[in-house]
Scaffold this motif. Structure first.
Motif, PDB file in Angstrom:
ATOM      1  N   LEU A   1       0.609  -1.224   0.039  1.00  0.00           N
ATOM      2  CA  LEU A   1      -0.594  -0.156  -0.582  1.00  0.00           C
ATOM      3  C   LEU A   1       0.950   1.037   0.170  1.00  0.00           C
ATOM      4  O   LEU A   1       0.361   1.917  -0.397  1.00  0.00           O
ATOM      5  N   THR A   2       1.980   1.707   1.067  1.00  0.00           N
ATOM      6  CA  THR A   2       2.772   2.462   0.850  1.00  0.00           C
ATOM      7  C   THR A   2       3.334   3.117  -0.911  1.00  0.00           C
ATOM      8  O   THR A   2       3.602   3.792  -1.133  1.00  0.00           O
TER       9      THR A   2
ATOM     10  N   ILE B   1       2.786   6.355  -5.485  1.00  0.00           N
ATOM     11  CA  ILE B   1       3.181   6.397  -7.251  1.00  0.00           C
ATOM     12  C   ILE B   1       1.572   6.749  -7.659  1.00  0.00           C
ATOM     13  O   ILE B   1       1.529   7.580  -8.121  1.00  0.00           O
ATOM     14  N   ILE B   2       0.616   6.639  -6.699  1.00  0.00           N
ATOM     15  CA  ILE B   2      -0.888   7.270  -7.272  1.00  0.00           C
ATOM     16  C   ILE B   2      -0.797   8.732  -6.950  1.00  0.00           C
ATOM     17  O   ILE B   2      -1.821   9.219  -7.495  1.00  0.00           O
ATOM     18  N   VAL B   3      -0.346   9.205  -5.860  1.00  0.00           N
ATOM     19  CA  VAL B   3      -0.664  10.308  -5.283  1.00  0.00           C
ATOM     20  C   VAL B   3       0.005  11.402  -5.937  1.00  0.00           C
ATOM     21  O   VAL B   3      -0.090  12.623  -5.923  1.00  0.00           O
ATOM     22  N   ASN B   4       1.574  10.856  -6.264  1.00  0.00           N
ATOM     23  CA  ASN B   4       2.460  11.803  -6.731  1.00  0.00           C
ATOM     24  C   ASN B   4       2.579  11.545  -8.470  1.00  0.00           C
ATOM     25  O   ASN B   4       2.971  10.518  -8.563  1.00  0.00           O
TER      26      ASN B   4
ATOM     27  N   MET C   1       7.304   2.948 -16.024  1.00  0.00           N
ATOM     28  CA  MET C   1       7.853   1.982 -15.353  1.00  0.00           C
ATOM     29  C   MET C   1       6.910   1.716 -13.731  1.00  0.00           C
ATOM     30  O   MET C   1       7.051   0.679 -13.556  1.00  0.00           O
ATOM     31  N   TYR C   2       6.364   2.625 -13.543  1.00  0.00           N
ATOM     32  CA  TYR C   2       5.739   2.835 -11.639  1.00  0.00           C
ATOM     33  C   TYR C   2       4.002   2.692 -12.396  1.00  0.00           C
ATOM     34  O   TYR C   2       3.870   2.478 -10.767  1.00  0.00           O
ATOM     35  N   ILE C   3       4.236   2.485 -13.215  1.00  0.00           N
ATOM     36  CA  ILE C   3       2.544   2.284 -13.333  1.00  0.00           C
ATOM     37  C   ILE C   3       2.535   1.049 -13.858  1.00  0.00           C
ATOM     38  O   ILE C   3       2.071   0.331 -13.118  1.00  0.00           O
ATOM     39  N   PHE C   4       3.454   0.293 -14.251  1.00  0.00           N
ATOM     40  CA  PHE C   4       3.732  -1.837 -13.744  1.00  0.00           C
ATOM     41  C   PHE C   4       3.512  -1.804 -12.432  1.00  0.00           C
ATOM     42  O   PHE C   4       3.089  -2.735 -11.963  1.00  0.00           O
TER      43      PHE C   4
END
Length: 319
Positions: A41-42, A47-50, A57-60
């Motif tokens: 969750l962290t 990733i969602i908030v920022n 890369m971060y979406i995957f």
């Protein structure tokens, strides 16, 4: 047995002989599940908030962590209830549902690891066309199919097993697996053989693609110090997570196929739980500590929270 409706529940015999240390096992399992939720969750919320992390890369990675929560949700709640109960049974529908969730989650792990390998290949080997290749629309399509294909393939396998006539109800494991349910069939059907073989071959192809992409990446990175830094920063954690996932699954698959009855039940259970413990914890931790962008944001959030705690007037709060 004339029809499949005779079997209404399955017995999970993997927890036999654990009554002496069931309380300790329950506490450790609950702690492990809480850690899995915390670390995943962290990373997901970071990733969602920022918006700076709204990159392929971060979406995957975000979807990989979501899949970790999805897969473990199919095991830990039922396992924790079994540890508090003397009857380790699961309903007919519940067993197939659990098998579907665990299989589709393991398959989706490989799908997202393939996408991450493809992203690194384009970023390092074809940097000039990266943004034109990895567009938002293409990333959305890739993520959609990374979820759809595993769910569809495992669903087809589950349906064929569901329609099979069963001549037993005892599963020698702590959770349901389609392959073990299929072993209870009164007779083997062609579909029950062909579909699993196709699925295994399909995801072995995923593994081969990742291996090929990293061989090519290593050859490319030798010539450039900048590319070597990129490889160490983003590809090493990916390779480590891939190795952990593959080894964990292989332990379980090899034991199911060739396991020895002389192996202690506790060792069997540990082997069965590896892919439900190691990847969901190691994946977010490895990427969270290794990827610079996530590490910086987490550090910034920690410092900000620490300052807020230092400036908080506890005397005014108590009064």
């Amino acid at each position: 047995m004339d029809n499949v409706s005779v079997v209404t529940v399955f017995t999970l015999s993997g927890l036999s002989g654990t009554s002496n240390y069931r309380a300790v096992l329950f506490a450790l399992t609950l702690l492990c599940y809480c850690v899995i939720w915390l670390v995943n969750l962290t990373v997901i919320m970071t990733i969602i908030v920022n918006k700076k992390l709204h990159e392929p890369m971060y979406i995957f990675l975000c979807n990989l962590c979501i899949n970790g929560l999805y897969g473990t949700a199919g095991f830990y709640p039922k396992f924790l209830m079994d540890l508090l109960s003397t009857a380790h049974v699961i309903s007919y529908v519940g067993c197939f549902l659990q098998g579907f969730v665990l299989h589709s989650s393991a398959a989706a792990d490989f799908s997202f690891l393939v996408l991450m390998a493809y992203d690194r290949y384009v970023a390092i080997c074809r940097p000039l066309v990266y943004h034109s290749v990895m567009t938002k629309q293409k990333v959305c399509v890739l993520v959609f199919f990374a979820w759809l294909l595993p769910i569809y393939l495992v669903f087809m396998s589950t349906i064929t097993t569901w329609r099979t006539k069963l001549c037993g109800s005892k599963i020698p494991k702590i959770y349901c697996v389609n392959w073990l349910i299929g072993k209870l069939a009164c007779f083997a059907s062609i579909a029950n053989i062909v579909i699993p073989v196709f699925n295994y071959t399909f995801y072995f192809g995923h593994f081969m693609f990742i291996g090929w992409s990293y061989i090519y990446l290593i050859k490319t990175c030798k010539a450039s110090k900048e590319n070597r830094n990129k490889f160490m920063q983003t590809c090493v954690p990916h390779l480590f997570c891939l190795a952990v996932g593959v080894v964990s699954l292989l332990f379980d698959l090899l034991y199911m196929r060739f396991g020895s009855k002389g192996l202690p039940q506790s060792a069997q259970n540990l082997m069965a739980m590896q892919f439900l413990i190691l990847p969901p914890i190691i994946n977010p931790l490895m990427y969270g500590f290794k990827l610079t962008q996530i590490r910086k944001i987490l550090r910034l959030l920690y410092v900000r929270k620490k300052k807020q705690m230092q400036t908080f007037n506890w005397f005014d709060f108590v009064s």
